[in-house]
Scaffold this motif. Structure first.
Motif, PDB file in Angstrom:
ATOM      1  N   HIS A 319       1.053  -1.158  -0.131  1.00 14.06           N
ATOM      2  CA  HIS A 319       0.030  -0.071  -0.093  1.00 14.06           C
ATOM      3  C   HIS A 319       1.537   1.043  -0.106  1.00 14.06           C
ATOM      4  O   HIS A 319       1.693   1.545   0.771  1.00 14.06           O
ATOM      5  CB  HIS A 319      -1.205   0.483   0.865  1.00 14.06           C
ATOM      6  N   THR A 320       0.614   1.668  -1.338  1.00 11.23           N
ATOM      7  CA  THR A 320       1.516   3.442  -0.821  1.00 11.23           C
ATOM      8  C   THR A 320       0.764   4.307  -1.639  1.00 11.23           C
ATOM      9  O   THR A 320      -1.001   4.204  -2.240  1.00 11.23           O
ATOM     10  CB  THR A 320       2.714   3.125  -1.968  1.00 11.23           C
ATOM     11  N   THR A 321       1.085   5.296  -1.047  1.00  6.26           N
ATOM     12  CA  THR A 321       0.496   6.827  -0.998  1.00  6.26           C
ATOM     13  C   THR A 321       0.504   7.570  -2.611  1.00  6.26           C
ATOM     14  O   THR A 321      -0.541   8.056  -3.226  1.00  6.26           O
ATOM     15  CB  THR A 321       0.345   8.061  -0.105  1.00  6.26           C
ATOM     16  N   ARG A 322       1.227   7.215  -3.145  1.00 10.54           N
ATOM     17  CA  ARG A 322       1.321   7.511  -4.652  1.00 10.54           C
ATOM     18  C   ARG A 322       2.193   6.811  -5.163  1.00 10.54           C
ATOM     19  O   ARG A 322       2.630   6.359  -5.258  1.00 10.54           O
ATOM     20  CB  ARG A 322       1.892   8.766  -4.526  1.00 10.54           C
ATOM     21  N   GLU A 364       7.036   4.571  -0.305  1.00  3.90           N
ATOM     22  CA  GLU A 364       7.030   5.355  -1.173  1.00  3.90           C
ATOM     23  C   GLU A 364       7.410   5.832  -2.128  1.00  3.90           C
ATOM     24  O   GLU A 364       8.138   5.340  -2.786  1.00  3.90           O
ATOM     25  CB  GLU A 364       7.604   6.413  -0.191  1.00  3.90           C
ATOM     26  N   ARG A 762      -2.560   0.218  10.644  1.00  2.00           N
ATOM     27  CA  ARG A 762      -2.613   1.227   9.017  1.00  2.00           C
ATOM     28  C   ARG A 762      -4.546   0.870   8.438  1.00  2.00           C
ATOM     29  O   ARG A 762      -4.786   0.396   8.414  1.00  2.00           O
ATOM     30  CB  ARG A 762      -1.797   1.186   8.076  1.00  2.00           C
ATOM     31  N   ASP A 765      -4.420   5.134   4.338  1.00  2.00           N
ATOM     32  CA  ASP A 765      -3.656   5.448   4.685  1.00  2.00           C
ATOM     33  C   ASP A 765      -3.641   6.283   5.255  1.00  2.00           C
ATOM     34  O   ASP A 765      -2.644   6.782   6.354  1.00  2.00           O
ATOM     35  CB  ASP A 765      -3.379   6.637   3.013  1.00  2.00           C
ATOM     36  N   THR A 796       3.887   9.493   7.391  1.00  2.00           N
ATOM     37  CA  THR A 796       1.714   9.454   6.748  1.00  2.00           C
ATOM     38  C   THR A 796       1.203  11.550   6.711  1.00  2.00           C
ATOM     39  O   THR A 796       2.073  11.879   7.113  1.00  2.00           O
ATOM     40  CB  THR A 796       1.122   8.436   7.917  1.00  2.00           C
ATOM     41  N   ASN A 797       0.874  11.258   5.937  1.00  2.00           N
ATOM     42  CA  ASN A 797      -0.429  12.587   5.641  1.00  2.00           C
ATOM     43  C   ASN A 797      -1.765  12.531   6.988  1.00  2.00           C
ATOM     44  O   ASN A 797      -2.083  13.544   6.915  1.00  2.00           O
ATOM     45  CB  ASN A 797      -0.627  12.597   3.995  1.00  2.00           C
ATOM     46  N   VAL A 825     -11.369   6.449   4.209  1.00  7.19           N
ATOM     47  CA  VAL A 825     -10.055   5.693   3.489  1.00  7.19           C
ATOM     48  C   VAL A 825     -11.060   5.088   3.020  1.00  7.19           C
ATOM     49  O   VAL A 825     -11.633   3.984   2.551  1.00  7.19           O
ATOM     50  CB  VAL A 825      -9.826   5.056   4.946  1.00  7.19           C
ATOM     51  N   HIS A 827      -9.760   0.802   1.947  1.00  4.06           N
ATOM     52  CA  HIS A 827      -9.256  -0.209   2.831  1.00  4.06           C
ATOM     53  C   HIS A 827      -9.774  -1.302   2.007  1.00  4.06           C
ATOM     54  O   HIS A 827     -10.408  -1.864   1.398  1.00  4.06           O
ATOM     55  CB  HIS A 827      -9.437  -0.372   4.104  1.00  4.06           C
TER      56      HIS A 827
END
Length: 1022
Positions: A319-322, A364, A762, A765, A796-797, A825, A827
């Motif tokens: 799992h990545t944010t970008r 990331e 988590r 994100d 994390t943001n 979210v 998930h």
């Protein structure tokens, strides 16, 4: 004879002056030369054809035909047909005639169309069909395929997808404007020109192959040919085998075994055109996969990143944010703990040249801005790593094929196009590339016309190409295959053209330069086309692969593996290796290898490459490290160690280096002098003093480096003889230091540090801190400054703190957002997407095993009632994975209902679910269910009567959840069964009620366990 008779009859009809059955009645003039060329060949004749056309079709409206019975087609007429670019003014005057000249006519629907070239061709056999299909595909007709192969006739279709079909409206009421019609005609004319170019290219390609056989026989296919003409890198006919394709026995046979996958669904590995890299996670080697075409649900290009442990089959999603955009045909290269993704194709018009890097320690992604020479966008290229440099060769961008070799320096993020010499390979794509020592090896590919069967090596020290020649039977020409290095062997597997009778594996001994051929046996038909291979220990792990056929649809291969140890253990080279290790030149290494494991087994300690190190005295460590790094022999994914006494430094080395170093008496890499001559040996006596002063590392060959490493006193040791450096500090330690500094600045007591969390979870994100952390109200005085520090440490943001689930009936979440705008979210678990507002809906990580258990059930013909559906915790597994016929989902929390509606749509199962809002004791259906889920904690006992009423009269299965004291587990299940029996009897059912199974899900609290009792109810025949 039947084929020849049919061809003669068809040719006679083409020469007849009578009109045919097409709207025009004659052959289309633009393709008469193409048809003549095809029909002049003894293996083919055309049965129908269309050069491509722009048309307007009029058909009765739906309203006019709705009353007609047993009518399979609506019929219609052609108002306009052109096999050349259309005149927009003529079409506009046809669609919009003056009112005075428009005769009364019944209403009809008008459709504007462009249709490209389509040919139906009968072939004498499958081999000829494969030849013509592959030729058509290479010219852009990518939907071409075999449409009939029933043993009597073999027919193919040549076609592509550049179609256009737009409804214009009713004939008495046109729904579009004149300007829009003019726009449509311009698009259709562009497509007509593209169609003409493809058709001309197909015609010219057939002319170029004039005189060559329509098929070519390949080795090991007695009586059966392949679908592509095979040539070497210079375009000359390839010499495949001196025995003219007669059957050749293999050296041995290996079995292909299925790799069983748990965790994420196996369907996520149904891919092709993806990438794979190996990486150490702890002491375990795992495989990172990225992108590709296929996956779950509707097949498409993907941007997923997955982590597979081939030892136990566990598949995890990263799992990545970008993430990079979805793509296929890219490459991925592992340098240390970073994976570099280069190029690829996002869609047919978007070829990529960008470079992304994934930091596997933080998960990331970063889009790199690389300097240096311009790197043209491409896909279907190949890449290989040596040290900190990534070498890229070949590839394709539309009509452009590449033969240049680029290198990306990871340390400087700079591209450089190398100036090369020697026997250079021709431009190509869909080839393979690996490294061994200081050499890069390239095999096969496709040059735009033919599959290739050549093998080249590239010396990175001299930038010189060389076409390699080896004894034995070389692999047949192919593209979209895979290549790997295992010990001293270079292996080639799979690819296109696909062999009909068996899969084979070709291994080249890089020491003796002899090809060995291995047949592969499998219980199923595996298609290793555009798959990936990874060497993990002694196993070759093969992920994905497959093909798309116009006639038979899409096929993907599941994950498999092949044990290579059987081949190596039966090879005589193993005994030769032992003799080499006893030679004088390897005496020091031989002494090291005589060390034994704790159980007395000498060989056991060398089976795991994650424990191999090269040891130097401290005074020689710097030069030894530089030499290892120069040739990519330093394993950047592991830590440097020191000996127990501290007098030596131990560098982790790659598996490739270990085998080179242990058998360096057999290495045959040339050393190039400044005059260009080769010498197999080099004076190394004074090199130790000269390196770094008079001699640069760039001037030293790999052969010389191996000798120099020995002169420096390098010996191979295992992890057992070295002290590991401490691993990186855990985030909890970094958090404590950062927060300690902050509270010191604020003048707050240091005792607050006791409330810092040691673990967290988590959710999508969002990082969720435990409710027991940061309890003192004084933390609130720090405000956003504190949460910004915590978020930075945890990368994390969005940051939140867990609260208790409210004890009311709707079980609302009390999650509190600490940093971030909202709590909504996404998930993903077990291939299912759960979306919800985490501040309003509860979610339990601990129930994953139970959700997966429900997902594994076969509920294809079952109706299920989920009495406590929530956001779809169990409803979605029943629908998505267990394929339930219908699920009634009962829920009364409005926030959960909102999320449930969203999740059913997102997972494409809303058509098989009915949501019943409100108290399930009122809303639940009666007498419909084969299975009931009662997923409420701490107990669902208030709805047991409802559950029994919902079951069919013949009974069914109940999954009853509950929190139970560990001392009462046995009696609880019996209590549930007895209670259900009493309720059923009171409802008039004559059922046998029994406990089928008790599932222990998790510990809910000290001595309190979450259990699920599977209660089966069966009707007793009276």
């Amino acid at each position: 004879m039947e084929f020849e008779k049919r061809k003669m009859a068809t040719m006679a009809s083409l020469g007849c002056t009578e009109t045919d059955k097409s709207p025009k009645g004659t052959l289309d003039a633009p393709i008469i030369p193409l048809l003549t060329e095809i029909n002049s060949r003894p293996s083919f004749f055309t049965t129908s054809s269309c050069s491509g056309r722009i048309s307007i079709f009029s058909q009765p409206s739906f309203a006019a035909t709705a009353a007609a019975e047993k009518k399979k087609a609506r019929g219609g007429t052609w108002l306009y047909i052109s096999h050349s670019p259309a005149d927009p003014d003529a079409i506009i005057s046809l669609i919009f005639p003056p009112a005075s000249t428009r005769p009364p006519q019944p209403s009809s629907d008008l459709v504007f169309r462009f249709e490209p070239l389509i040919l139906a061709i009968e072939c004498i056999d499958l081999n000829s069909a494969q030849f013509l299909v592959s030729t058509a595909i290479s010219c852009g007709f990518r939907e071409s395929g075999i449409t009939s192969a029933n043993g009597k006739r073999v027919i193919i279709a040549v076609r592509c997808s550049i179609r256009l079909e737009v409804p214009l409206g009713d004939s008495n009421n046109i729904a579009v404007s004149r300007e829009y019609v003019r726009f449509l005609v311009s698009i259709a004319n562009e497509k007509m020109e593209a169609n003409r170019k493809r058709t001309e290219g197909f015609f010219q390609t057939l002319l170029q192959k004039k005189g060559s056989s329509d098929t070519i026989k390949l080795v090991n296919d007695p009586g059966d040919g392949e679908n592509l003409e095979c040539r070497d890198g210079l375009g000359n006919p390839a010499i495949l085998d001196e025995r003219d394709g007669r059957y050749e026995a293999h050296d041995c046979s290996l079995s292909i075994t299925q790799l069983k996958v748990i965790g994420e669904p196996e369907e996520r590995l149904f891919l092709w055109g993806h990438s794979a890299c190996t990486i150490y996670k702890g002491s375990t080697r795992k495989i990172i996969l990225h992108g590709g075409f296929g996956g779950m649900g509707r097949h498409a290009r993907r941007n997923d990143s997955l982590l597979l442990d081939p030892t136990n089959g566990i598949l995890e999603a990263i799992h990545t944010t970008r993430t990079p955009s979805p793509r296929m045909g890219h490459t991925a290269s592992m340098v240390g703990e970073e994976m570099f993704v280069i190029g690829g194709r996002a869609d047919p018009t978007n070829i990529l040249g960008e470079v992304w890097v994934l930091d596997t320690t933080t998960n990331e992604w970063t889009l790199l801005d690389c300097s240096g020479d311009s790197f043209p966008p491409r896909h279907r290229h190949a890449a290989a790593v040596l040290g900190s440099k990534i070498y890229v060769f070949g590839g394709v961008n539309n009509e452009n094929l590449f033969s240049s070799i680029f290198v990306l320096d990871k340390d400087y993020l700079r591209w450089k196009e190398l100036q090369v010499g020697g026997e250079q390979p021709c431009p190509r794509h869909s080839h393979s590339m690996v490294t061994f020592g200081s050499h890069i090896f390239v095999f096969g590919g496709y040059n735009g016309e033919n599959a290739l069967g050549d093998l080249y090596s590239f010396n990175v020290e001299t930038s010189v190409w060389k076409q390699e020649k080896a004894a034995g039977r070389s692999p047949y020409a192919r593209f979209s295959h895979s290549m790997f290095v295992y010990k001293q062997y270079l292996g080639i597997i799979g690819g296109c053209p696909v062999k009909q009778h068996f899969q084979d594996l070709s291994l080249l001994d890089l020491y003796s330069k002899v090809w060995r051929n291995i047949s592969l046996s499998s219980v199923r038909k595996d298609l290793f086309v555009r798959s990936t291979v990874s060497v993990v220990g002694d196993d070759l792990v093969i992920i994905g692969g497959g093909l798309s056929c116009y006639a038979f649809g899409t096929k993907f291969s599941g994950p498999t593996k092949i044990s290579l140890l059987v081949f190596v253990s039966s090879n005589d080279a193993s005994s030769n290796s032992k003799q080499v290790l006893q030679s004088e030149s390897t005496q020091v290494l031989g002494e090291t290898l005589d060390s034994t494991s704790k159980d007395g087994n000498k060989d056991e300690i060398w089976k795991d490459p994650s424990i191999w190190f090269l040891q130097f005295e401290r005074k020689n460590a710097k030069l030894g490290k530089d030499l290892l790094k120069r040739f990519g022999w330093l394993d950047l994914g592991r830590k440097v160690c020191s000996s127990i006494k501290g007098g030596h430094i131990c560098f982790p080395v790659t598996e490739q280096f270990y085998f080179l170093f242990s058998e360096r008496g057999k290495v045959d890499f040339p050393t190039y002098t400044s005059e260009g001559s080769e010498s197999k040996t080099a004076e190394t006596t004074s090199l130790k003093e000269s390196v770094g002063q008079d001699i640069s590392l760039d001037e030293i060959s790999s052969f010389t480096s191996l000798n120099l490493l020995m002169q420096l006193g390098g010996i191979c040791v295992t992890f057992e003889t070295a002290e590991a450096r401490k691993s990186a500090r855990p985030p909890s330690t970094i958090m404590r230091e950062a927060v300690a500094l902050l509270i010191k600045e604020k003048g707050l007591p240091e005792k607050l540090l006791e409330q810092l969390p040691s673990k967290w979870e988590r959710l999508g994100d969002i990082v969720v801190l435990p409710g027991t952390s940061f309890k003192d109200p004084v933390w609130e005085t720090m405000g956003e400054e504190l949460w910004a520090v915590i978020a930075e440490v945890l990368k994390t943001n969005r940051l939140a703190k867990q609260g208790c689930v409210t004890p009311n009936g709707t079980r609302d979440s009390t999650l509190k957002m600490l940093k971030g705008d909202n709590g909504w979210v996404d998930h993903r678990e077990n291939g299912i997407l759960y979306s919800f507002d985490a501040t309003k809906c509860m979610f339990s990580w601990g129930n994953l095993s139970e959700k997966m258990r429900m997902a594994r059930l076969d509920c294809q013909d079952e109706v299920i009632v989920d009495l406590f559906a929530g956001i779809g915790y169990f409803t979605l597994p029943f629908l998505v994975r267990a394929n339930a016929k219908m699920v009634y989902a009962c829920e009364w929390n409005p926030h959960a209902i909102e999320a449930l509606h969203h999740n059913l749509q997102a997972n494409s199962v809303s058509d098989r679910c009915i949501i019943l809002e409100g108290d399930n004791r009122i809303t639940a259906p009666k007498g419909v269910a084969d299975r009931i889920c009662l997923g409420l904690l701490p107990t669902s006992e208030e709805s047991w009567v409802t559950a029994v009423k919902s079951l069919r009269s013949k009974g069914g299965m109940l999954h009853v959840h509950g929190n139970v004291k560990d001392s009462e587990e046995d009696t609880w299940a019996e209590h549930v069964a007895n209670s259900i029996h009493r309720i059923a009897t009171s409802e008039g059912h004559c059922w046998e009620v029994a406990v089928d199974h008790v599932e222990r899900v998790k510990w809910y609290a000290p001595h309190i366990r979450h259990l699920v009792a599977d209660i089966r109810c069966r009707e007793i025949q009276r």
